[in-house]
Design an enzyme around this catalytic site. Structure first.
Site: not given
Ligand code: MYA
Length: 585
Positions: A399-401
Site C-alpha cells: 500500500f501507499e504505492g
C-alpha cells in the site's frame, strides 16, 4: 578557480541531482539534528504512550477482536496522538516531520494496526487539509481532527484504479445552482473506512479544456460522513487486522463547493503531495517493526541453548543479526535524513520519500523474516509475536504505492530532469539561437560533472569513509552516464522499459542509503569521537560494502542481462492456463 554555487535547500532535490551526476553534499551534511526542546517533547509523548499502552493495549487481543477498542482510541486522542504534526493554533502539537516520524516509529514498535489507524488519519486522511486547506477549511476541520473527535480517511483507490491512480472513475458533477458537487462512485480498501467521519475524496470533475472541449480532471474534496457516505463490511485481511479497511460508496453525495480541497482539476497533485508525506510515516512505522523484530530475535538467540551453547554464538545466527542491524541502521539514517530535509524547508522530497518507503518496507520484511527464522518453531506459533509482526509487515510493500510503481516513479521522476535537458538540447541544435540557454545549461552541468568535478565530490564525510565516499562519487558519475545513454537510446519510450527502471531505481536507493548512513556516522564521530562511534562505523561500512556490491551488479546487468529471455519466458507461460510441467509426463 571554480567556486561552488551555494545550494538553495528549498529548490533542490538531493536524489534527483544524482541523475545529473551531482552530489549536493550541502544538503546531506551535516546530518540533521533535532533541537533539544523538541527532543524533550518527543520523549514526553513516547513516555506517556508507553505508560498508557502497558496498561491498556493488548495487540494480540485487538487482532483477535479485529478492532481497536473505543477507550484505546479515546486514550490515544487524550495523549494528543491524533494531531501530532498539525499547527498548535488548530489544536495540534505542532511537531516537526522528524518528531512525527519518531512517534510513528514508537507506535508501530508496539502494534502496526495502531500505526495504520493513526497514520491513515493524520499522515494521509486529513493531511490534505493541513497542506492545501483554505484558512476556513483548516479552522473548521483541523481542531476536531487534531483532538481525535473526528477520525479521517484518505479515499483514492478504486476497483479499476490502484497504481494508476489517475484512472479513478468516481465523478463529481457541479449542481445547476453551482452550490454543490454531486459525487457518485465507490472506493475500495480504505483505511479507517468504517470508523472515519471525514474523508479526503478524489473524484473526476468536468473542466473546460484548452480548446473549449470538456475534460475530466481529478479534484480533491473534503467529505464528511453526514453528507452521505456509506461503507461496506470490514475486509478479512492477512495482517493489520485491528485496523479498519472497507469500501466506501457515494450515491448522489452532496458536497458543498467550499469543500473543494486545493484547486478544481488539480486533485492529482494534491493526492501525490499527501502520499509523499504518508510514505515517510509508513517508512518510520516499518522502522519500529524492524527494531522490535531485532529485539525479539536477539533475546531468543541469547536464551535458546542448542548443542550446549546459546544459538547467538553460531555463525549463521550472527550473520543474520548483523545483516538485520545494518539494514535497520541504514533505514533509520534515510528516514530521519529525509524528514530533516523537509524540516529544513526542502519542497521536493517526492523521490526521497518513495526511496524510503521502498527500502523501509522491504528491509522490514527481510528483518522480520530473519527474526522468525531465529525464533524458529516458537516463532511460527501464535503464542509469540513474530508471526503477527510478519503478517502485519507484508502490506507495507503493497500500500501507499506498490514498490513496483514506486520504483518506476523513482527512475522516471529522477530522469525527468536530464530528459528535459536532453530534449532542450535536441531543440537547441535545431534552433541554435533560441535554444542557447538550455544548451548552455546542459553543457555547464555536463562539464562541471565530467571535467571540473563540481558537485560530484564528497568533502564533508569523515576520513574514515574515504573508500565509501569514493565509491559513491564513482557510481554517481556512472549513474549519470547510464541515464544519458538510456535517454538517448530510448527517449520517452523509457517509460515502458521496466527492467531498466528497476535497476536504476535500485542503484539510486543504494546510493541514497549509503550517503545518509555515512553522513549520520560522521555526525556521531564529530559529536562523540572515533572510539565511541566504532559500532556505528562498522555498521555503516558493512552496509556500504554490501550496497556497493549490489550497485556493481546492477550496472553490470545494464549491459549484460537476459531480459529478453525473461520476457519470453513470461509470455510463453501466459499461453498456458496452469504450470505446464510434470515429472511424470
Ligand atoms: S492510499 C493509495 C496509494 N496509492 C498510490 O500510492 C498510487 C500510486 N500511484 C502513483 O503514485 C501515481 O499514479 C504514479 C504517477 C506515480 C504512478 N509527487 O504522468 P505522471 C506528478 C509530486 O507520471 P501517472 C493507500 O494505499 C508528475 O510529476 N508530484 O502520472 C492507503 C506529473 O506532474 P507534471 C508527482 O502516470 C494506505 C503529474 O504528477 C508525484 O498517472 C494506508 C502526473 O504524473 C509525486 N509523488 O502516475 C496507509 N507523482 O504534470 C496508512 C507524480 O507537472 C498509513 N507526480 O509533470 C500507514 C502508516 C503506518 C505504517 C505502519 C506499518 C508497520
Amino acid at each position: 578557480m571554480a567556486t561552488k554555487k551555494s545550494v538553495s535547500f528549498k529548490e533542490q532535490s538531493f536524489a534527483k541531482s544524482l541523475y545529473f551526476g551531482n552530489i549536493l553534499e550541502e544538503m546531506v551534511f551535516p546530518y540533521p539534528e533535532v533541537p533539544s526542546e523538541e527532543k524533550e517533547t518527543v520523549d514526553l509523548f513516547i513516555d506517556s504512550f508507553r505508560k498508557f499502552s502497558k496498561k491498556h493495549i493488548n495487540p494480540r487481543e485487538m487482532e483477535k477482536e479485529k478492532k481497536i477498542p473505543k477507550d484505546v482510541l479515546q486514550g490515544l486522542a487524550e495523549l494528543g496522538l491524533f494531531g501530532l504534526s498539525f499547527p498548535q493554533r488548530f489544536g495540534g502539537a505542532g511537531l516537526s516531520n522528524t518528531a512525527y516520524a519518531r512517534i510513528m516509529e514508537e507506535v508501530c514498535h508496539l502494534d502496526a494496526s495502531l500505526g495504520v489507524t493513526l497514520g491513515g488519519h493524520q499522515s494521509i486522511g486529513c493531511q490534505g487539509i493541513a497542506l492545501f486547506g483554505t484558512p476556513e477549511q483548516k479552522k473548521k476541520y483541523l481542531p476536531d481532527c487534531a483532538s481525535g473527535k473526528t477520525l479521517a480517511a484518505f479515499a483514492l483507490t478504486e476497483p479499476d484504479a490502484g497504481s494508476d491512480a489517475a484512472g479513478i472513475k468516481t465523478k463529481a458533477i457541479l449542481s445547476d445552482d453551482k452550490k454543490y458537487y454531486i459525487l457518485n462512485g465507490s472506493k475500495i480498501w480504505i483505511t479507517n473506512g468504517a470508523i472515519a467521519d471525514l474523508f479526503t475524496v478524489f473524484a473526476k470533475t468536468q473542466i473546460p479544456g484548452e480548446k473549449g472541449e470538456e475534460a475530466w480532471k481529478i479534484t480533491a474534496f473534503i467529505v464528511t460522513r453526514d453528507m452521505g457516505v456509506e461503507h461496506g463490511s470490514e475486509e478479512n485481511k492477512m495482517g493489520i487486522r485491528a485496523s479498519s479497511t472497507t469500501s466506501l460508496f457515494f450515491k448522489d453525495t452532496k458536497v458543498p463547493v467550499e469543500n473543494v480541497l486545493g484547486e478544481v482539476g488539480k486533485g492529482f497533485k494534491v493526492a501525490m503531495e499527501i502520499l509523499n508525506k504518508g510514505r515517510l510515516g509508513l517508512a518510520a512505522g516499518c522502522l519500529g517493526g524492524s527494531k522490535r523484530a531485532i529485539e525479539l530475535a536477539e533475546e531468543h538467540a541469547k536464551n535458546r541453548i542448542a548443542f550446549r551453547r546459546p544459538i547467538a554464538q553460531f555463525g549463521m545466527i550472527q550473520d543474520k543479526i548483523a545483516n538485520m542491524l545494518m539494514d535497520c541502521f541504514a533505514n533509520e539514517s534515510m528516514v530521519y535524513m529525509t524528514t530533516g530535509l523537509i524540516d529544513r524547508g526542502v519542497e521536493d522530497y517526492s523521490v526521497e520519500s518513495a526511496i524510503c518507503k521502498v527500502f523501509s518496507s522491504e528491509s522490514a520484511w527481510r528483518i522480520i523474516n530473519e527474526a522468525m527464522q531465529i525464533g524458529a518453531g516458537s516463532a511460527y506459533m501464535q503464542d509469540y509475536p513474530y508471526e503477527q509482526l510478519l503478517r502485519d509487515a507484508r502490506i507495507n510493500i503493497i500500500f501507499e504505492g506498490t514498490n513496483e510503481i514506486l520504483r518506476c516513479f523513482i527512475t522516471l521522476s529522477g530522469m525527468q530532469g536530464p530528459g528535459n535537458y536532453l530534449k532542450e538540447v535536441g531543440k537547441s541544435l535545431q534552433y541554435p539561437l533560441k535554444g542557447i540557454g538550455p544548451l548552455y545549461q546542459f553543457a555547464i552541468k555536463k562539464i562541471s560533472r565530467d571535467v571540473i568535478g563540481i558537485g560530484d565530490r564528497i568533502t564533508r564525510a569523515d576520513t574514515t569513509f574515504k573508500k565509501e565516499s569514493a565509491v559513491i562519487e564513482d557510481y554517481t558519475k556512472e549513474l549519470a552516464q547510464h541515464v544519458e545513454y538510456v535517454l538517448r537510446k530510448y527517449g520517452k519510450d523509457i517509460w515502458d522499459r521496466e527492467f531498466i527502471q528497476k535497476r536504476i531505481s535500485n542503484i539510486v536507493i543504494d546510493l541514497y542509503a549509503m550517503i545518509c548512513t555515512i553522513s549520520r556516522v560522521t555526525h556521531f564521530i564529530q559529536k562523540q569521537g572515533l572510539e565511541k562511534s566504532k559500532f556505528s562505523i562498522h555498521l555503516a561500512q558493512a552496509f556500504c560494502e554490501r550496497a556497493e556490491r549490489r550497485i556493481k551488479r546492477n550496472f553490470k546487468a545494464m549491459q549484460h542481462n537476459d531480459d529478453e529471455r525473461l520476457k519470453l519466458l513470461a509470455d510463453t507461460q501466459y499461453k498456458h492456463k496452469d504450470y505446464p510441467f510434470d515429472c511424470f509426463s
